[in-house]
Design an enzyme around this catalytic site. Structure first.
Site, PDB file in Angstrom:
ATOM      1  N   ASP A  92       0.856  -1.184   0.000  1.00 21.97           N
ATOM      2  CA  ASP A  92       0.000   0.000   0.000  1.00 21.97           C
ATOM      3  C   ASP A  92       0.894   1.236   0.000  1.00 21.97           C
ATOM      4  O   ASP A  92       2.112   1.142   0.157  1.00 21.97           O
ATOM      5  CB  ASP A  92      -0.991  -0.013   1.159  1.00 21.97           C
ATOM      6  N   ASP A 272      -7.920  -7.535   1.176  1.00 17.78           N
ATOM      7  CA  ASP A 272      -6.949  -7.677   2.253  1.00 17.78           C
ATOM      8  C   ASP A 272      -7.580  -7.163   3.528  1.00 17.78           C
ATOM      9  O   ASP A 272      -8.492  -6.328   3.495  1.00 17.78           O
ATOM     10  CB  ASP A 272      -5.674  -6.883   1.963  1.00 17.78           C
TER      11      ASP A 272
END
Length: 377
Positions: A92, A272
């Site tokens: 990320d 996720d």
């Protein structure tokens, strides 16, 4: 990176596909275990591969940048070499950590974000270009564009301004990404992120802008931050109607087993969440028959296996009574067993969804499974 859709469900937007990266293939729909600091908490890499069968894991730009630092990772030859994981990795951008640092001196400007380290209080500055360089150095197969994740609730005006800045940052991310090269001899790809809080017009606009960049995949952010689940589903449904059907769609930070099944029905391919490992460390287990709080008194002399419905070593070898004992005694093995079990369950769940989509029975199966998984045993 390539994405091939193999099958679609006739009664929903669910689909089965394969993402191909230089570190291997990912069968979608897929759940990606979160390895924030280069490690999925309490789980060995061997267990991730052989027991859990994780096909891709996450790393976190913010945390890895601060510790062990980019210098250490680069000297190792990238995160894959550093942590020994030879399958795909997604990082990320640090945008969610920026969101979570509100109230600690964080300052967001057009140029980027100034923030203080949660480790030692030192000041740092992230820009869209810098975040691309950081993720290049980490060596992720899939990199995320730098965005601002707005809180819930969020005023319309702030959500609009934040979304528009996220789009400007995306242009800077793409420009910098496209003029730089990977460091370790394999390809990397960049996913933009749809924002817009829970406002329909903003979500539609953001999805249209993100799609116009024509990257190899797209993500949906800013959901699962406190809004009602039905609102999350509504926003997701709208966005997946706009994002390109031939590109993988990633719903960030989601979620519960029921959230994942509903997301698959809405056309999401990638998920996720820290929930399976975080809840495991607190004794909350997800099973094929419902949810178990392993610390409850009722399990103290229950010598049945954790979950005979899973083809998993830990789920069948260890008894509920023993796992409860470990958790009550604060033995590390308890958290390890529960973490491996929960991740095994999550990967089992998306594999079951995949099989049901192929068989053409996903919608009926999903509706029954959601009810079952919401039971507290």
């Amino acid at each position: 990176m390539t994405f091939d859709i193999q099958t679609t469900d006739p009664n929903s937007k669910a689909r089965v596909g394969v993402i191909t990266t230089d570190h291997g293939q990912i069968q979608t729909p897929i759940f990606m275990p979160v390895g924030t600091a280069g490690s999925v908490k309490a789980v060995h890499q061997r267990e991730l591969k052989e027991d859990i069968n994780a096909q891709i894991i996450l790393g976190n730009t913010y945390h890895l940048y601060l510790r062990p630092t980019l210098d250490i990772i680069e000297k190792a030859g990238g995160l894959h070499k550093f942590n020994g994981w030879d399958r795909p990795i997604l990082t990320d951008s640090g945008g969610y950590q920026v969101y979570s640092l509100a109230g600690t001196g964080r300052k967001i400007k057009e140029e980027g974000v100034t923030f203080k380290s949660h480790i030692d209080g030192s000041t740092h500055f992230f820009t869209p270009e810098g975040v691309m360089d950081i993720q290049r150095t980490i060596g992720a197969d899939i990199m995320m564009a730098f965005d601002e994740c707005t809180p819930y609730p969020c005023e319309y005006g702030y959500a609009r301004e934040s979304m528009e800045m996220t789009h400007r940052w995306l242009k800077r991310c793409c420009d910098h990404f496209d003029k730089t090269e990977p460091k370790y001899g394999y390809s990397q790809t960049l996913f933009p992120i749809v924002q817009g809080s829970v406002y329909k017009d903003l979500r539609v606009k953001s999805a249209e802008v993100i799609a116009s960049f024509e990257r190899e995949g797209n993500a949906i952010g800013g959901l699962s931050v406190g809004e009602p689940a039905e609102m999350m589903y509504e926003m997701t449904d709208m966005v997946t109607d706009i994002l390109p059907k031939d590109k993988p769609r990633y719903l960030m930070g989601v979620g519960t087993p029921a959230n994942i099944l509903e997301g698959i029905a809405l056309g999401i391919d990638m998920f996720d969440c820290v929930m399976p490992t975080r809840n495991a460390r607190n004794g909350m287990l997800f099973t094929t028959e419902g949810t178990i709080n392993m610390k409850n008194e009722k399990w103290k002399d229950d010598y049945s296996s954790i979950d005979s419905g899973l083809n998993s070593y830990v789920s069948n070898f260890y008894t509920k009574a023993y796992v409860r004992h470990l958790l009550k005694a604060d033995e590390m093995l308890g958290a390890m067993i529960c973490s491996v079990h929960n991740l095994t369950f999550y990967l089992w769940l998306v594999q079951q969804a995949r099989e049901q989509i192929i068989a053409g029975t996903f919608r009926v199966w999903k509706d029954k499974m959601v009810i079952k998984l919401m039971q507290r045993l």
